[in-house]
Design an enzyme around this catalytic site. Structure first.
Site, PDB file in Angstrom:
ATOM      1  N   HIS A   1       0.866  -1.196   0.000  1.00 20.22           N
ATOM      2  CA  HIS A   1       0.000   0.000   0.000  1.00 20.22           C
ATOM      3  C   HIS A   1       0.899   1.242   0.000  1.00 20.22           C
ATOM      4  O   HIS A   1       0.803   2.085   0.901  1.00 20.22           O
ATOM      5  CB  HIS A   1      -0.929   0.042   1.224  1.00 20.22           C
ATOM      6  CG  HIS A   1      -2.097  -0.887   1.118  1.00 20.22           C
ATOM      7  ND1 HIS A   1      -2.844  -1.268   2.200  1.00 20.22           N
ATOM      8  CD2 HIS A   1      -2.670  -1.498   0.056  1.00 20.22           C
ATOM      9  CE1 HIS A   1      -3.809  -2.081   1.821  1.00 20.22           C
ATOM     10  NE2 HIS A   1      -3.726  -2.242   0.520  1.00 20.22           N
TER      11      HIS A   1
ATOM     12  N   HIS B   1     -11.014 -10.158  -6.447  1.00 21.23           N
ATOM     13  CA  HIS B   1     -10.807  -8.817  -5.869  1.00 21.23           C
ATOM     14  C   HIS B   1      -9.861  -8.084  -6.804  1.00 21.23           C
ATOM     15  O   HIS B   1      -8.925  -8.702  -7.337  1.00 21.23           O
ATOM     16  CB  HIS B   1     -10.223  -8.976  -4.459  1.00 21.23           C
ATOM     17  CG  HIS B   1      -9.686  -7.746  -3.824  1.00 21.23           C
ATOM     18  ND1 HIS B   1     -10.343  -6.545  -3.840  1.00 21.23           N
ATOM     19  CD2 HIS B   1      -8.532  -7.536  -3.120  1.00 21.23           C
ATOM     20  CE1 HIS B   1      -9.625  -5.645  -3.159  1.00 21.23           C
ATOM     21  NE2 HIS B   1      -8.526  -6.229  -2.724  1.00 21.23           N
TER      22      HIS B   1
ATOM     23  N   GLU C   1      -8.025  -5.022  -6.472  1.00 19.52           N
ATOM     24  CA  GLU C   1      -6.938  -4.124  -6.101  1.00 19.52           C
ATOM     25  C   GLU C   1      -5.717  -4.474  -6.961  1.00 19.52           C
ATOM     26  O   GLU C   1      -5.584  -5.619  -7.427  1.00 19.52           O
ATOM     27  CB  GLU C   1      -6.626  -4.273  -4.601  1.00 19.52           C
ATOM     28  CG  GLU C   1      -5.768  -3.157  -4.061  1.00 19.52           C
ATOM     29  CD  GLU C   1      -5.747  -3.092  -2.527  1.00 19.52           C
ATOM     30  OE1 GLU C   1      -6.396  -3.939  -1.865  1.00 19.52           O
ATOM     31  OE2 GLU C   1      -5.086  -2.166  -1.996  1.00 19.52           O
TER      32      GLU C   1
ATOM     33  N   ASP D   1      -7.961 -11.854  -0.207  1.00 20.84           N
ATOM     34  CA  ASP D   1      -7.187 -11.270   0.907  1.00 20.84           C
ATOM     35  C   ASP D   1      -7.527 -11.894   2.261  1.00 20.84           C
ATOM     36  O   ASP D   1      -6.666 -11.949   3.155  1.00 20.84           O
ATOM     37  CB  ASP D   1      -7.436  -9.762   0.996  1.00 20.84           C
ATOM     38  CG  ASP D   1      -6.696  -8.980  -0.085  1.00 20.84           C
ATOM     39  OD1 ASP D   1      -5.714  -9.502  -0.638  1.00 20.84           O
ATOM     40  OD2 ASP D   1      -7.108  -7.855  -0.367  1.00 20.84           O
TER      41      ASP D   1
ATOM     42  N   TYR E   1      -1.712  -8.605   9.570  1.00 20.94           N
ATOM     43  CA  TYR E   1      -2.544  -8.362   8.383  1.00 20.94           C
ATOM     44  C   TYR E   1      -3.969  -8.003   8.818  1.00 20.94           C
ATOM     45  O   TYR E   1      -4.571  -7.050   8.326  1.00 20.94           O
ATOM     46  CB  TYR E   1      -2.549  -9.624   7.526  1.00 20.94           C
ATOM     47  CG  TYR E   1      -3.111  -9.458   6.141  1.00 20.94           C
ATOM     48  CD1 TYR E   1      -2.265  -9.276   5.055  1.00 20.94           C
ATOM     49  CD2 TYR E   1      -4.480  -9.507   5.913  1.00 20.94           C
ATOM     50  CE1 TYR E   1      -2.769  -9.136   3.776  1.00 20.94           C
ATOM     51  CE2 TYR E   1      -4.998  -9.363   4.644  1.00 20.94           C
ATOM     52  CZ  TYR E   1      -4.140  -9.181   3.578  1.00 20.94           C
ATOM     53  OH  TYR E   1      -4.644  -9.043   2.310  1.00 20.94           O
TER      54      TYR E   1
ATOM     55  N   HIS F   1      -2.513 -13.986  -0.553  1.00 19.15           N
ATOM     56  CA  HIS F   1      -1.176 -13.665  -0.038  1.00 19.15           C
ATOM     57  C   HIS F   1      -0.775 -14.737   0.972  1.00 19.15           C
ATOM     58  O   HIS F   1      -1.588 -15.133   1.814  1.00 19.15           O
ATOM     59  CB  HIS F   1      -1.161 -12.324   0.711  1.00 19.15           C
ATOM     60  CG  HIS F   1      -1.578 -11.140  -0.110  1.00 19.15           C
ATOM     61  ND1 HIS F   1      -0.776 -10.582  -1.080  1.00 19.15           N
ATOM     62  CD2 HIS F   1      -2.711 -10.398  -0.088  1.00 19.15           C
ATOM     63  CE1 HIS F   1      -1.401  -9.553  -1.624  1.00 19.15           C
ATOM     64  NE2 HIS F   1      -2.585  -9.420  -1.044  1.00 19.15           N
TER      65      HIS F   1
HETATM   66 FE1  FEO Z   1      -6.820  -5.913  -1.239  1.00 18.36          FE
HETATM   67 FE2  FEO Z   1      -4.279  -8.055  -1.705  1.00 18.36          FE
HETATM   68  O1  FEO Z   1      -5.399  -6.653  -2.153  1.00 18.36           O
END
Ligand code: FEO
Length: 397
Positions: free
Chosen positions: A23, A79, A81, A164, A192, A225
């Site tokens: 981010h 998702h 992003e 995520d 996280y 992730h």
């Molecule tokens: Fe919300 Fe891993 O992106």
């Protein structure tokens, strides 16, 4: 490139060993990260998610080693992003007609970011996609953590692709939870959660209970992730329910900054007092100017109470503490108590202002805090210890 994770599913993501922040510079990633993408090969071939844009060419080149791109029948974007959709432009140059399954919110995000009129297919909770012997079922999970988020469930192998949710920023060559260090994985998972998921904790509880209520067998949870949860996959689900439920440990975080050590001395003496009241309380002393903000936020999340300390500076408080307040405010933690302390020379506004900010963060402010003019003398040192003792007593009530 590919790593088989089951008969039908191959991991085709990217491990990012050298990632230090995520981010932008908002979130520290001390163990790197991975962008997990998955290829399902049944009678139809499905790609689930892609990787971050800096790896787009590498991703597509390696995907070609795994599969003829023209054989990909569907792309599922759980998702959108950029860490998951960032390779789409490069990929769609090669297969521009391939349908992209995503939520309506996901389509809006993809259109807004990449300005492409791709072949979008909107799906919602309960919609299914038959791919041969298997069926994919979609489950919307809005605001876990973006409005577009959804899960996809592969029935034949009982794999939940959760994007995520249940993820960790953790780079590893060994993809599964049972072949990595459990302590490290859970430390990254709670970091996280605290830094990314916690503002949506009420939705986490609802969504997790909804998914559990579907009584789906779950053999693996494959997030976007970090590790894939293969051994006892529901352990992380139970952790999410615990973390979403106003989580706290028997811990106090004393987060301070200091100019000439007066506020530091106060912090250490207050810590003495807290431990005198209850030697089992974990007390974390953290200089906000020197420690990592994402790790500090994780300690705030773990704590049942927080003390903010700053000397008065230009009628306010120090920059590092101001930054932490902004992060804490946005995190919307619940069920936490707090107060403030700090040294001053003449005007001495910091403590009152910090307590106002703690209240604005949703904390229960338990007292007016403690101020010290100039450098603590013996009497003030004793005051700090007494204050710590009384603070610990109040948060135990
Ligand atoms: Fe919300 Fe891993 O992106």
């Amino acid at each position: 490139m590919g790593k088989k994770i089951s008969d039908l599913v191959t991991w085709v993501g990217k491990t990012d060993w050298q990632l230090k922040t995520f981010h932008g510079d908002e979130l520290s990633t001390n163990h790197g990260s991975s962008y997990n993408a998955y290829l399902i090969r049944d009678e139809k071939t499905v790609l689930i998610d892609t990787v971050w844009q800096p790896f787009d060419k590498e991703f597509v080149a390696r995907l070609k080693e795994e599969v003829n791109l023209q054989d990909i029948d569907y792309i599922v974007m759980c998702h959108n992003e950029v860490d998951h959709s960032g390779a789409l432009v490069e990929l769609m140059r090669e297969i521009p007609e391939t349908p992209i399954y995503c939520t309506a919110a996901g389509e809006k995000i993809l259109r807004g970011m990449y300005h492409q009129d791709w072949n979008y297919v909107n799906v919602k909770t309960g919609d299914t996609l038959n791919i041969g012997k298997s069926t994919l079922t979609f489950i919307q999970a809005p605001f876990l953590h973006w409005p577009d988020t959804m899960f996809a469930y592969l029935d034949s192998e009982a794999i939940l692709f959760s994007n995520d949710a249940f993820g960790q920023h953790y780079a590893t060559e060994s993809l599964f939870n049972d072949v990595n260090c459990k302590e490290e994985i859970f430390a990254e998972a709670i970091k996280y959660y605290a830094n990314i998921v916690a503002p949506y904790s009420n939705l986490v509880t609802k969504k997790v209970n909804e998914v559990l209520g579907m009584n789906l067998p779950i053999h693996m949870i494959a997030p976007s992730h970090g590790v894939i949860w293969r051994e006892n996959p529901t352990e992380i689900v139970e952790k999410y329910l615990e973390w979403a439920n106003d989580y706290q440990e028997n811990q106090v975080a004393i987060i301070y900054d200091t100019m000439w050590n007066s506020t530091r001395i106060m912090a250490e003496c207050i810590a003495d007092g807290i431990r005198k009241f209850d030697e089992n309380i974990k007390v974390k002393l953290i200089n906000a100017a020197k420690e990592d903000k994402s790790d500090i936020l994780t300690e705030v999340y773990r704590s049942k109470a927080v003390l903010l300390g700053s000397p008065t500076y230009n009628h306010g408080y120090l920059y590092s503490i101001a930054g932490m307040i902004e992060i804490i405010k946005g995190s919307a933690f619940k069920n936490k108590k707090g107060s403030a302390f700090g040294s001053y020379g003449w005007s001495g506004e910091a403590v009152k202002k910090l307590n106002e900010e703690l209240a604005a963060c949703g904390f229960e402010v338990v007292d007016d805090g403690l101020k010290c003019i100039w450098i603590p003398d013996e009497a003030m040192i004793e005051n700090c210890r007494t204050y710590g003792y009384e603070f610990a007593k109040k948060i135990a009530e």
